[in-house]
Design an enzyme around this catalytic site. Structure first.
Site, short mmCIF file in Angstrom:
data_model
loop_
_atom_site.label_atom_id
_atom_site.label_comp_id
_atom_site.label_asym_id
_atom_site.label_seq_id
_atom_site.Cartn_x
_atom_site.Cartn_y
_atom_site.Cartn_z
N CYS A 4 21.42 -14.23 19.62
CA CYS A 4 20.22 -14.18 20.47
C CYS A 4 19.18 -13.20 19.94
O CYS A 4 17.99 -13.37 20.18
CB CYS A 4 20.56 -13.72 21.88
SG CYS A 4 21.80 -14.66 22.72
N HIS B 181 22.63 -20.80 27.59
CA HIS B 181 21.96 -21.30 26.37
C HIS B 181 23.04 -21.87 25.45
O HIS B 181 24.15 -21.32 25.38
CB HIS B 181 21.28 -20.15 25.61
CG HIS B 181 19.93 -19.76 26.12
ND1 HIS B 181 19.52 -18.45 26.19
CD2 HIS B 181 18.88 -20.50 26.55
CE1 HIS B 181 18.28 -18.40 26.65
NE2 HIS B 181 17.88 -19.64 26.88
N1 ARG Z 1 18.03 -12.15 29.32
C1 ARG Z 1 17.71 -13.22 28.43
C2 ARG Z 1 17.56 -14.51 29.23
O1 ARG Z 1 18.28 -14.68 30.17
C3 ARG Z 1 18.77 -13.36 27.38
C4 ARG Z 1 18.45 -14.38 26.34
C5 ARG Z 1 19.57 -14.59 25.36
N2 ARG Z 1 19.16 -15.46 24.32
C6 ARG Z 1 19.87 -16.45 23.81
N3 ARG Z 1 19.39 -17.08 22.79
N4 ARG Z 1 20.99 -16.86 24.35
O2 ARG Z 1 16.73 -15.33 28.96
#
Ligand code: ARG
Length: 290
Positions: A274, A180
């Site tokens: 996150c 992300h």
């Molecule tokens: N386990 C989640 C996923 O892989 C973690 C999300 C983390 N969020 C972020 N905004 N980077 O989707």
């Protein structure tokens, strides 16, 4: 635009409104599936420790002046804690996520209901395009920096830019550990950001350098501690522990860095940013005073 990173505290500026952030308690958090390279079902999170870490983050954000609203946790949705992915907030509009993986798609009705109940006009992205909210779409000034390839689709980002009437800088993410945009890029103010260049393809690296005048580079070791996954509340910058170089850089530039342990959430590939969704869209400089 000034040439150094500093927050806008000029005499004529009205006091910034209180930051408003959405979080979700980790009652049902755990590593139940593997959708990024950090997640291993064999490396389970400890729910009690996760709860303590989450509460400490919430308390720290409140100490930094933020108001926290809470989304109710839902059994069977372990990643609902990562509210950053719920939507992109722009003024009173919430562009709802369309998650790439089925495991997270069931979060969307819960996120959308909360946002609608709290006065947001909830919109969706064009059919068939993936979009993971403020995890991949971050305003730096008036410009929307948009991470794509691993989770969100570039075409969706362009459509969102047209809809909101803002410039979009699409950035291709190439390292699966930084899946992300908010794991490798963090706007500090208009024209200033923290980033980990190795997460981007060549063209995206050039685009970041061209469009962001003041960049703080995070090295590999601190990027792995999720240094870029910071929450910015006025002059306060909150990260996981283990990011001393970034904190020193921030101090030098007039920011107030804070750290709080978030290791249980790193096991799912997440950290401070996150776990939060900024609801007042202050990142969007274009409407800060509107
Ligand atoms: N386990 C989640 C996923 O892989 C973690 C999300 C983390 N969020 C972020 N905004 N980077 O989707």
């Amino acid at each position: 635009m000034t040439s150094t990173i500093s927050t806008n505290t000029g005499g004529m500026t009205p006091p910034a409104r209180r930051a408003h952030i959405l979080m979700c308690p980790p009652d049902y958090y755990g590593i139940e599936y593997e959708i990024n390279p950090w997640m291993k079902r064999t490396r389970q999170a400890d729910r009690q420790t996760a709860l303590r870490q989450w509460q400490a983050l919430k308390a720290l954000l409140e100490k930094c002046g933020a108001e926290i609203s809470l989304l109710d946790p839902v059994p069977g949705l372990p990643d609902l804690v990562f509210t950053a992915n719920a939507a992109l907030i722009y003024k009173n509009r919430a562009i709802s996520a369309n998650f790439r993986y089925a495991q997270r798609q069931r979060e969307t009705p819960h996120d959308a209901r909360w946002l609608a109940d709290h006065g947001f006009v909830v919109e969706s992205v064009p059919e068939g395009l993936n979009f993971e909210g403020a995890g991949d779409a971050l305003f730096c000034g008036d410009t929307l920096f948009a991470g794509y390839r691993i989770r969100s689709d570039a075409a969706g980002m362009q459509a969102i830019g047209e809809r909101l009437g803002c410039r979009v800088i699409p950035l291709e993410l190439v390292n699966p550990y930084y899946y992300h945009l908010d794991t490798c890029f963090c706007p500090l103010k208009a024209g200033g950001a923290v980033w980990h260049p190795q997460a981007f393809d060549e063209y995206a690296m050039k685009a970041v350098r061209e469009h962001v005048a003041e960049l703080i580079e995070v090295d590999r070791a601190e990027a792995q501690r999720f240094a870029c996954n910071a929450v910015v509340v006025d002059r306060h910058v909150i990260t996981n522990t283990g990011c001393p170089k970034l904190h020193a850089e921030l101090l030098q530039r007039g920011f107030e860095p804070h750290e709080t342990t978030l290791d249980e959430f790193v096991k799912a590939g997440g950290s401070a940013k996150c776990l939060t969704l900024r609801l007042d869209g202050e990142e969007a400089a274009g409407w800060r005073n509107s």
